[in-house]
Design an enzyme around this catalytic site. Structure first.
Site, PDB file in Angstrom:
ATOM      1  N   GLY A 114       0.780  -1.240   0.000  1.00  0.00           N
ATOM      2  CA  GLY A 114       0.000   0.000   0.000  1.00  0.00           C
ATOM      3  C   GLY A 114       0.807   1.284   0.000  1.00  0.00           C
ATOM      4  O   GLY A 114       0.573   2.189  -0.810  1.00  0.00           O
TER       5      GLY A 114
ATOM      6  N   GLY B 184      -0.793  -8.363   1.094  1.00  0.00           N
ATOM      7  CA  GLY B 184      -0.312  -9.552   1.802  1.00  0.00           C
ATOM      8  C   GLY B 184       0.197 -10.634   0.871  1.00  0.00           C
ATOM      9  O   GLY B 184       1.193 -11.300   1.155  1.00  0.00           O
TER      10      GLY B 184
END
Length: 397
Positions: free
Chosen positions: A351, A374
């Protein structure tokens, strides 16, 4: 990585008239009134859906949205706003079906959206009964949600086990290709930038990369821990002193291979963590006890930029300083520009990294920008993601 590709099935006519179930990642941010505030994931899902429609398939698409409670559907969990936006992008209405697990009516050339898949009981734990029901809905299962590829859930793994055909959509296939190019068969030198606040969250990544990369650039709080391991004073900077042995181990792994972890030679410090804090450039050997290190210094940034411009492949995860504050953004900005100017194949994910790429407007100069947070980190750790594993298994027959 050998998987069946949906694009191939469409090209050879295998999808015509078939029931196609697409698992997309449409988990987009919404404001308090339920309005979508950022639609990148919806736009990214369009090519796969269009591909299926143009191939003459009967198309179902689903996704999770937010964190619903299984078996307890709430209005806020609905994919209706997503369907509306998707309809605008496709120029057609996208009906939303709820309670769809026991059967879906959809004709070739039609598109329906199946309500939030995480509301279904057994989704998160990949219950076998649910997996069989999902598989019975389709002739072809298409996984096109890399952001969920590290989770073995009903709509990401279970359905792929039992569907007649299980394949990778164009988004997932692009991730597989980029990851293979960057990590499985990289053009050297291979440089990796791993930054973030804590070594502990990225320790396995650092160790995995240390065995493969030619340069391991660390930034943020991680760099502070490595500076401490190198015997430098870091004042009151964010670090993890209990992980010094681990940091030293990574340095030694790299050294044994004739590679290195460049330790900053200068840093940008402040007395407080604030956007208006006074920034002072110091040699790494001159950090005071009350200093906070909030960025790498210009000398270090220039050295790293030169290394990146000479690289063959670059993997980037994490800004190297507090780039949200103008006084402490130089390191990340210089790194970003160096990656943009490098002829290396570059892959970035996470992010904060995507935010930095957007801030410095280098999207078009990146080789590939990963859509998974992730999942991207687990790939860097050297793990085989559940989605990749089951799709490879199905491709092998």
């Amino acid at each position: 990585m050998n998987v069946i590709r949906f694009s191939d099935l469409c090209a050879n006519g295998s999808a015509k008239g078939q029931r196609v179930f697409i698992r997309a990642d449409l988990n987009v941010p919404q404001d308090v009134d339920g309005h979508i505030t950022e639609d990148t994931r919806i736009r990214a899902s369009v090519p796969c859906i269009q591909m299926a429609l143009e191939a003459g398939a009967a198309v179902m698409v689903t996704s999770h949205l937010g964190r619903p409670t299984e078996g307890d559907f709430q209005p806020a969990d609905s994919l209706a706003p997503v369907a509306k936006r998707l309809g605008e992008l496709l120029g057609r209405e996208v009906p939303v079906l709820s309670n769809w697990v026991d059967g879906v009516s959809v004709e070739p050339g039609q598109l329906v959206m199946l309500e939030n898949c995480r509301v279904n009981k057994g989704e998160k734990k990949n219950a076998p009964e649910l997996a069989h029901k999902l598989a019975a809905l389709c002739d072809i299962f298409v996984h096109d949600a890399f952001g969920t590829a590290h989770r073995a859930e009903g709509t990401t793994y279970g359905i792929a086990q039992f569907a007649p055909i299980a394949c990778a959509g164009p988004l997932l296939a692009a991730e597989i290709d980029a990851i293979s190019k960057a990590l499985a068969n990289p053009k050297r030198p291979l440089a990796a930038i791993v930054a973030g606040s804590k070594v502990s969250t990225k320790l396995t990544i650092l160790k995995s990369l240390a065995n493969n990369v030619d340069q391991l650039i660390v930034g943020g709080g991680i760099a502070n821990t490595f500076m401490l391991a190198a015997g430098l004073n870091i004042g009151k900077s964010l670090a993890e002193p209990d992980l010094l042995d681990q940091a030293k181990a990574v340095i030694e792994i790299m050294k044994a291979r004739g590679a290195e972890v460049p330790i900053p030679t200068d840093v940008v410090t402040a007395k407080t963590f604030a956007a208006d804090a006074v920034a002072t450039v110091k040699k790494a050997t001159e950090v005071a006890d009350d200093d906070l290190i909030l960025d790498i210094g210009p000398e270090t940034a220039a050295k790293l930029a030169a290394q990146l411009k000479a690289a063959g492949t670059i993997v980037w995860n994490g800004p190297v300083g507090v780039f949200e504050f103008a006084a402490f953004e130089n390191g990340t900005k210089v790194i970003a520009q160096a990656i943009a100017e490098s002829s290396a194949f570059s892959i970035a994910g996470g992010g904060d990294t995507l935010a930095a790429i957007a801030k410095y407007g280098i999207e078009k100069q990146m080789g590939y920008i990963s859509t998974g947070g992730g999942a991207f980190l687990e790939v860097l750790e050297g793990k085989t993601l559940p989605a990749f594993e089951i799709l490879m298994k199905r491709a092998a027959g």
